[in-house]
Design a protein around this motif. Structure first.
Motif, PDB file in Angstrom:
ATOM      1  N   THR A   7       0.847  -1.196   0.000  1.00 31.32           N
ATOM      2  CA  THR A   7       0.000   0.000   0.000  1.00 31.32           C
ATOM      3  C   THR A   7       0.877   1.239   0.000  1.00 31.32           C
ATOM      4  O   THR A   7       2.042   1.195   0.396  1.00 31.32           O
ATOM      5  CB  THR A   7      -0.932   0.066   1.231  1.00 31.32           C
ATOM      6  OG1 THR A   7      -0.138   0.081   2.421  1.00 31.32           O
ATOM      7  CG2 THR A   7      -1.908  -1.083   1.269  1.00 31.32           C
ATOM      8  N   TYR A   8       0.310   2.330  -0.447  1.00 31.24           N
ATOM      9  CA  TYR A   8       0.992   3.619  -0.426  1.00 31.24           C
ATOM     10  C   TYR A   8       0.361   4.483   0.655  1.00 31.24           C
ATOM     11  O   TYR A   8      -0.867   4.511   0.800  1.00 31.24           O
ATOM     12  CB  TYR A   8       0.839   4.337  -1.769  1.00 31.24           C
ATOM     13  CG  TYR A   8       1.674   3.745  -2.869  1.00 31.24           C
ATOM     14  CD1 TYR A   8       2.985   4.153  -3.050  1.00 31.24           C
ATOM     15  CD2 TYR A   8       1.152   2.789  -3.726  1.00 31.24           C
ATOM     16  CE1 TYR A   8       3.768   3.624  -4.062  1.00 31.24           C
ATOM     17  CE2 TYR A   8       1.922   2.252  -4.745  1.00 31.24           C
ATOM     18  CZ  TYR A   8       3.224   2.676  -4.902  1.00 31.24           C
ATOM     19  OH  TYR A   8       3.993   2.142  -5.901  1.00 31.24           O
ATOM     20  N   GLN A   9       1.181   5.191   1.406  1.00 29.80           N
ATOM     21  CA  GLN A   9       0.728   6.138   2.425  1.00 29.80           C
ATOM     22  C   GLN A   9       0.572   7.486   1.717  1.00 29.80           C
ATOM     23  O   GLN A   9       1.559   8.127   1.385  1.00 29.80           O
ATOM     24  CB  GLN A   9       1.757   6.230   3.562  1.00 29.80           C
ATOM     25  CG  GLN A   9       1.368   7.126   4.697  1.00 29.80           C
ATOM     26  CD  GLN A   9       0.385   6.461   5.643  1.00 29.80           C
ATOM     27  OE1 GLN A   9       0.314   5.239   5.724  1.00 29.80           O
ATOM     28  NE2 GLN A   9      -0.386   7.256   6.338  1.00 29.80           N
ATOM     29  N   GLN A  50      -4.283   4.996   3.139  1.00 26.33           N
ATOM     30  CA  GLN A  50      -3.601   3.912   2.424  1.00 26.33           C
ATOM     31  C   GLN A  50      -4.303   3.650   1.094  1.00 26.33           C
ATOM     32  O   GLN A  50      -5.524   3.627   1.033  1.00 26.33           O
ATOM     33  CB  GLN A  50      -3.652   2.618   3.243  1.00 26.33           C
ATOM     34  CG  GLN A  50      -3.049   2.721   4.616  1.00 26.33           C
ATOM     35  CD  GLN A  50      -1.535   2.731   4.561  1.00 26.33           C
ATOM     36  OE1 GLN A  50      -0.926   2.078   3.734  1.00 26.33           O
ATOM     37  NE2 GLN A  50      -0.921   3.481   5.460  1.00 26.33           N
ATOM     38  N   MET A  51      -3.495   3.455   0.050  1.00 24.82           N
ATOM     39  CA  MET A  51      -4.038   3.080  -1.259  1.00 24.82           C
ATOM     40  C   MET A  51      -3.231   1.916  -1.812  1.00 24.82           C
ATOM     41  O   MET A  51      -2.012   1.873  -1.665  1.00 24.82           O
ATOM     42  CB  MET A  51      -3.944   4.239  -2.250  1.00 24.82           C
ATOM     43  CG  MET A  51      -4.847   5.397  -1.963  1.00 24.82           C
ATOM     44  SD  MET A  51      -4.805   6.612  -3.319  1.00 24.82           S
ATOM     45  CE  MET A  51      -5.939   5.824  -4.493  1.00 24.82           C
ATOM     46  N   ARG A  52      -3.903   1.017  -2.456  1.00 27.63           N
ATOM     47  CA  ARG A  52      -3.230  -0.089  -3.133  1.00 27.63           C
ATOM     48  C   ARG A  52      -2.618   0.438  -4.438  1.00 27.63           C
ATOM     49  O   ARG A  52      -3.105   1.405  -5.007  1.00 27.63           O
ATOM     50  CB  ARG A  52      -4.201  -1.215  -3.421  1.00 27.63           C
ATOM     51  CG  ARG A  52      -4.741  -1.846  -2.139  1.00 27.63           C
ATOM     52  CD  ARG A  52      -5.010  -3.309  -2.359  1.00 27.63           C
ATOM     53  NE  ARG A  52      -5.479  -3.933  -1.147  1.00 27.63           N
ATOM     54  CZ  ARG A  52      -4.683  -4.590  -0.308  1.00 27.63           C
ATOM     55  NH1 ARG A  52      -3.408  -4.689  -0.558  1.00 27.63           N
ATOM     56  NH2 ARG A  52      -5.177  -5.146   0.777  1.00 27.63           N
TER      57      ARG A  52
END
Length: 77
Positions: A7-9, A50-52
């Motif tokens: 995931t991206y913060q 959070q993003m995938r």
């Protein structure tokens, strides 16, 4: 071999500022990125952070933004 993180913060304020700078509405941005309006709104307000990778890549492409523009900055130690 380089793997993207699970995931991206993301920085919600930066997402919102970039979207507005591009003159895009929240609904049209969400539709173009293939995510829901409510999900984008929760990201922008900081409820979610959070993003995938696929969703993050689609949002970046929609906003014509560099990865570093939309992520929470890492502190240098």
């Amino acid at each position: 071999m380089h793997r993207p993180p699970a995931t991206y913060q993301v920085n919600g304020a930066a997402i919102r500022a970039t979207r507005k700078r591009r003159g895009l509405g929240i609904r049209e941005t969400a539709e173009a990125a293939g995510i829901s309006r409510s999900y984008l709104q929760r990201l922008e307000t900081g409820i979610r952070s959070q993003m995938r990778p696929p969703a993050f890549a689609a949002l970046r492409q929609t906003l014509h933004a560099e990865e570093s523009e939309l992520l929470v900055p890492h502190e240098e130690t």
